[in-house]
Design a protein around this motif. Structure first.
Motif, PDB file in Angstrom:
ATOM      1  N   ASN A 172       0.903  -1.154   0.048  1.00 19.06           N
ATOM      2  CA  ASN A 172       0.045   0.000  -0.122  1.00 19.06           C
ATOM      3  C   ASN A 172       1.062   1.334   0.065  1.00 19.06           C
ATOM      4  OD1 ASN A 172      -3.013   0.816   0.630  1.00 19.06           O
ATOM      5  ND2 ASN A 172      -1.624   1.954   1.844  1.00 19.06           N
ATOM      6  N   ASN A 173       1.901   1.302   0.975  1.00 22.31           N
ATOM      7  CA  ASN A 173       2.792   2.315   0.761  1.00 22.31           C
ATOM      8  C   ASN A 173       3.527   2.615  -0.215  1.00 22.31           C
ATOM      9  OD1 ASN A 173       1.789   3.304   3.237  1.00 22.31           O
ATOM     10  ND2 ASN A 173       3.307   2.433   4.726  1.00 22.31           N
ATOM     11  N   LEU A 174       4.107   1.418  -0.767  1.00 21.45           N
ATOM     12  CA  LEU A 174       4.849   1.498  -1.968  1.00 21.45           C
ATOM     13  C   LEU A 174       4.065   2.130  -3.281  1.00 21.45           C
ATOM     14  CD1 LEU A 174       6.978  -1.755  -1.673  1.00 21.45           C
ATOM     15  CD2 LEU A 174       7.937   0.577  -1.764  1.00 21.45           C
ATOM     16  N   CYS A 175       2.924   1.594  -3.279  1.00 20.19           N
ATOM     17  CA  CYS A 175       2.028   2.277  -4.411  1.00 20.19           C
ATOM     18  C   CYS A 175       1.715   3.615  -4.274  1.00 20.19           C
ATOM     19  CB  CYS A 175       0.466   1.563  -4.223  1.00 20.19           C
ATOM     20  SG  CYS A 175      -0.767   2.289  -5.422  1.00 20.19           S
ATOM     21  N   LEU A 176       1.477   3.980  -2.867  1.00 22.52           N
ATOM     22  CA  LEU A 176       1.326   5.644  -2.707  1.00 22.52           C
ATOM     23  C   LEU A 176       2.458   6.434  -2.966  1.00 22.52           C
ATOM     24  CD1 LEU A 176      -0.321   7.777  -1.608  1.00 22.52           C
ATOM     25  CD2 LEU A 176       0.165   7.342   0.824  1.00 22.52           C
ATOM     26  N   LYS A 177       3.756   5.805  -2.980  1.00 21.28           N
ATOM     27  CA  LYS A 177       5.140   6.261  -3.025  1.00 21.28           C
ATOM     28  C   LYS A 177       5.261   6.480  -4.570  1.00 21.28           C
ATOM     29  CE  LYS A 177      10.146   5.389  -2.806  1.00 21.28           C
ATOM     30  NZ  LYS A 177      10.516   6.488  -2.099  1.00 21.28           N
ATOM     31  N   HIS A 178       4.953   5.526  -5.397  1.00 24.36           N
ATOM     32  CA  HIS A 178       5.192   5.600  -6.787  1.00 24.36           C
ATOM     33  C   HIS A 178       4.223   6.461  -7.699  1.00 24.36           C
ATOM     34  CE1 HIS A 178       8.059   2.444  -5.609  1.00 24.36           C
ATOM     35  NE2 HIS A 178       8.702   2.810  -6.699  1.00 24.36           N
ATOM     36  N   VAL A 179       2.838   6.213  -7.132  1.00 20.17           N
ATOM     37  CA  VAL A 179       1.764   6.944  -7.903  1.00 20.17           C
ATOM     38  C   VAL A 179       1.251   8.186  -7.503  1.00 20.17           C
ATOM     39  CG1 VAL A 179       0.816   4.569  -8.783  1.00 20.17           C
ATOM     40  CG2 VAL A 179      -0.194   5.820  -6.787  1.00 20.17           C
ATOM     41  N   GLY A 180       1.624   8.433  -6.138  1.00 20.99           N
ATOM     42  CA  GLY A 180       1.178   9.729  -5.579  1.00 20.99           C
ATOM     43  C   GLY A 180      -0.259   9.733  -5.208  1.00 20.99           C
ATOM     44  N   VAL A 181      -0.610  10.840  -4.612  1.00 19.64           N
ATOM     45  CA  VAL A 181      -2.199  10.949  -4.073  1.00 19.64           C
ATOM     46  C   VAL A 181      -3.284  10.783  -5.176  1.00 19.64           C
ATOM     47  CG1 VAL A 181      -3.607  11.998  -2.704  1.00 19.64           C
ATOM     48  CG2 VAL A 181      -1.207  12.033  -2.070  1.00 19.64           C
ATOM     49  N   ALA A 182      -2.877  11.724  -6.353  1.00 15.10           N
ATOM     50  CA  ALA A 182      -3.912  11.737  -7.426  1.00 15.10           C
ATOM     51  C   ALA A 182      -4.451  10.334  -7.987  1.00 15.10           C
ATOM     52  CB  ALA A 182      -3.538  12.645  -8.390  1.00 15.10           C
ATOM     53  N   PHE A 183      -3.467   9.585  -8.348  1.00 13.56           N
ATOM     54  CA  PHE A 183      -4.116   8.440  -8.920  1.00 13.56           C
ATOM     55  C   PHE A 183      -4.105   7.384  -8.023  1.00 13.56           C
ATOM     56  CE2 PHE A 183      -2.818   4.352 -11.527  1.00 13.56           C
ATOM     57  CZ  PHE A 183      -3.911   4.630 -12.433  1.00 13.56           C
ATOM     58  N   TYR A 184      -3.887   7.369  -6.758  1.00 13.63           N
ATOM     59  CA  TYR A 184      -3.876   6.669  -5.577  1.00 13.63           C
ATOM     60  C   TYR A 184      -5.330   5.773  -5.450  1.00 13.63           C
ATOM     61  CZ  TYR A 184      -3.881   4.495  -0.958  1.00 13.63           C
ATOM     62  OH  TYR A 184      -3.764   3.526   0.059  1.00 13.63           O
ATOM     63  N   THR A 185      -6.239   6.637  -5.501  1.00 13.99           N
ATOM     64  CA  THR A 185      -7.767   5.925  -5.578  1.00 13.99           C
ATOM     65  C   THR A 185      -7.969   4.963  -6.614  1.00 13.99           C
ATOM     66  OG1 THR A 185      -8.804   7.792  -4.565  1.00 13.99           O
ATOM     67  CG2 THR A 185     -10.226   6.735  -5.689  1.00 13.99           C
ATOM     68  N   VAL A 186      -7.500   5.395  -7.852  1.00 19.48           N
ATOM     69  CA  VAL A 186      -7.502   4.314  -8.884  1.00 19.48           C
ATOM     70  C   VAL A 186      -6.638   3.019  -8.900  1.00 19.48           C
ATOM     71  CG1 VAL A 186      -7.238   4.034 -11.523  1.00 19.48           C
ATOM     72  CG2 VAL A 186      -8.690   5.912 -10.510  1.00 19.48           C
ATOM     73  N   GLY A 187      -5.317   3.301  -8.282  1.00 15.34           N
ATOM     74  CA  GLY A 187      -4.310   2.477  -8.468  1.00 15.34           C
ATOM     75  C   GLY A 187      -4.623   1.354  -7.327  1.00 15.34           C
ATOM     76  N   ARG A 188      -5.369   1.677  -6.267  1.00 12.13           N
ATOM     77  CA  ARG A 188      -5.901   0.777  -5.367  1.00 12.13           C
ATOM     78  C   ARG A 188      -7.412   0.487  -5.170  1.00 12.13           C
ATOM     79  NH1 ARG A 188      -6.499  -0.897  -1.684  1.00 12.13           N
ATOM     80  NH2 ARG A 188      -6.236   0.116   0.492  1.00 12.13           N
TER      81      ARG A 188
ATOM     82  N   ILE B 110      -8.302  17.352  -4.516  1.00 12.66           N
ATOM     83  CA  ILE B 110      -7.336  18.420  -3.662  1.00 12.66           C
ATOM     84  C   ILE B 110      -5.789  17.927  -4.129  1.00 12.66           C
ATOM     85  CG2 ILE B 110      -6.268  18.363  -1.205  1.00 12.66           C
ATOM     86  CD1 ILE B 110      -9.134  17.897  -0.086  1.00 12.66           C
ATOM     87  N   ALA B 111      -5.411  16.727  -4.548  1.00 12.46           N
ATOM     88  CA  ALA B 111      -4.246  16.446  -4.901  1.00 12.46           C
ATOM     89  C   ALA B 111      -3.776  16.926  -6.370  1.00 12.46           C
ATOM     90  CB  ALA B 111      -4.008  14.749  -5.038  1.00 12.46           C
ATOM     91  N   VAL B 112      -4.920  17.033  -7.458  1.00 12.25           N
ATOM     92  CA  VAL B 112      -4.754  17.558  -8.412  1.00 12.25           C
ATOM     93  C   VAL B 112      -4.474  18.952  -8.611  1.00 12.25           C
ATOM     94  CG1 VAL B 112      -5.824  17.954 -10.752  1.00 12.25           C
ATOM     95  CG2 VAL B 112      -5.865  15.791  -9.752  1.00 12.25           C
ATOM     96  N   VAL B 113      -5.351  19.653  -7.502  1.00  8.96           N
ATOM     97  CA  VAL B 113      -5.298  21.147  -7.589  1.00  8.96           C
ATOM     98  C   VAL B 113      -4.074  21.436  -6.751  1.00  8.96           C
ATOM     99  CG1 VAL B 113      -6.189  23.135  -6.268  1.00  8.96           C
ATOM    100  CG2 VAL B 113      -7.669  21.412  -7.312  1.00  8.96           C
ATOM    101  N   TYR B 114      -3.460  20.617  -5.935  1.00  8.03           N
ATOM    102  CA  TYR B 114      -2.481  20.961  -4.959  1.00  8.03           C
ATOM    103  C   TYR B 114      -1.222  21.001  -5.897  1.00  8.03           C
ATOM    104  CZ  TYR B 114       1.450  20.487  -1.565  1.00  8.03           C
ATOM    105  OH  TYR B 114       2.772  20.830  -0.796  1.00  8.03           O
ATOM    106  N   ASN B 115      -1.285  19.871  -6.699  1.00  4.98           N
ATOM    107  CA  ASN B 115      -0.053  19.672  -7.730  1.00  4.98           C
ATOM    108  C   ASN B 115       0.008  20.684  -8.924  1.00  4.98           C
ATOM    109  OD1 ASN B 115       1.410  17.728  -5.956  1.00  4.98           O
ATOM    110  ND2 ASN B 115      -0.154  16.230  -6.596  1.00  4.98           N
TER     111      ASN B 115
END
Length: 366
Positions: A126-142, A305-310
């Motif tokens: 889970n943490n490795l996924c978050l590390k590599h894809v970031g928050v924006a794509f995290y919902t889809v990636g997981r 939030i992630a998309v706007v922040y980045n």
């Protein structure tokens, strides 16, 4: 046999209570008070969950310290420490804080060990996924936890799933592949992050299955399970850190004596512990179905939030993939809740139960 069945069926009465279950005490309270309390609980859940995801992403994305296993180990250790602290506070203020008294027992620890092995795989991937894809794509990636839940329910438990629920899983799968395609088109796709996300989703489902198996060993108490699980995880992570060479990276880390860094690490562990509490709180004052709706809305807000922040620019199809994943997950929850009402004696497999069994804690960026 019947006693074991009864114990397992009462493991998480709060989480398994249907949406029509109403607390008699709450019924007597004024509507405005109940509405404000529910709004406060939901807001607290959103704040803790979203903050935890961004905080973990910040810690894991540290280019000076490429040691995700060490970060996760430290947060597990914080959880163990907080469990001990809560036990102490519960003994000092029994009327204010209710927390089970736990004395470490080696036999119980061994019984929980199979779950702990799955648990460390789950939080690591889970943490490795978050590390590599970031928050924006995290919902889809997981997003494939529900799909794996259906698959493993059939393979391991021989439980069939309705056509409507399978249709929802198809929507989730479609959203996942569309999201991967759009990330690739944008040139920001991390295949390692996608693989870690898929593995994390599979481990989440396995974790729920193993949790149900070991719950009787901890008297059906989710906090006792968290205590033993995190102790075992701390021990199991040590050889992994040595094998993957993270010890040398930690030793040469330039901010090793920086109190600010350790403060952020500790806060991450505190939020990992807190998410389990606020999840249970939200289910208690709303319902499992409402909890899932809230979780889906939270995931949507988190992505925005992630998309706007980045300051990212995403295509319409990219947003469509997110809506398919979130919509499919919400529809699956609704379908399962309707099936539960028709078959009240059947043990439910709704995702609200799965989220609480998974803990949504254990330092995951859920």
């Amino acid at each position: 046999m019947n006693r074991t069945q009864l114990k397992r069926s009462s493991i998480l009465r709060m989480a398994l209570a249907g949406s029509d279950t109403v607390d008699p005490e709450a019924q007597e309270q004024p509507f405005v008070f109940r509405a404000v309390r529910i709004a406060a609980v939901v807001a607290l859940y959103w704040f803790v969950s979203i903050t935890m995801v961004f905080l973990n992403n910040y810690l894991l994305d540290n280019r000076d310290l490429d040691a995700p296993l060490f970060v996760t180990l430290f947060q597990c250790a914080v959880t163990v420490g907080l469990c001990r602290l809560m036990q102490l506070l519960s003994a000092l203020c029994p009327g204010l804080i209710d927390f089970p008294a736990v004395r470490f027992d080696l036999k119980t620890s061994r019984e929980v060990l199979p779950l702990s092995a799955v648990f460390i795989c789950m939080i690591t991937f889970n943490n490795l996924c978050l590390k590599h894809v970031g928050v924006a794509f995290y919902t889809v990636g997981r997003s494939l936890s529900t799909v794996f839940n259906v698959f493993l329910s059939y393979v391991v438990l021989k439980q069939t799933t309705s056509f409507q629920a399978l249709l929802c899983c198809g929507v989730i799968l479609g959203g996942f592949w569309l999201g991967v395609d759009q990330e690739g088109t944008a040139g920001s796709l991390s295949w390692s992050g996608v693989v870690f996300g898929v593995l994390a989703s599979a481990c989440v489902s396995l974790n729920a299955i193993y949790t149900k198996k070991v719950m009787p060993a901890v008297d059906g108490n989710i906090w006792k399970l968290s205590y033993y699980n995190n102790i075992n995880a701390c021990v199991l992570f040590l050889p992994l850190i040595l094998v993957f060479g993270e010890l040398g990276r930690v030793a040469s880390f330039s901010r090793l004596t920086d109190l600010g860094f350790w403060g952020m690490m500790t806060v991450g562990g505190v939020f990992g512990f807190a998410i389990g509490y606020v999840t249970g709180l939200q289910i208690k004052y709303t319902s499992p179905l409402t909890h899932n709706v809230s979780g889906t809305a939270k995931a949507c807000a988190q992505t925005v939030i992630a998309v706007v922040y980045n300051s990212s620019s995403k295509s319409l199809l990219w947003w469509t993939s997110n809506m398919m994943v979130l919509g499919g997950s919400s529809a699956y929850t609704w379908v399962k809740s309707q099936e539960m009402k028709k078959t009240p004696h059947r043990e439910p497999q709704d995702s609200a139960k799965e989220k609480l069994l998974e803990g949504e804690k254990g330092n995951m960026g859920v």
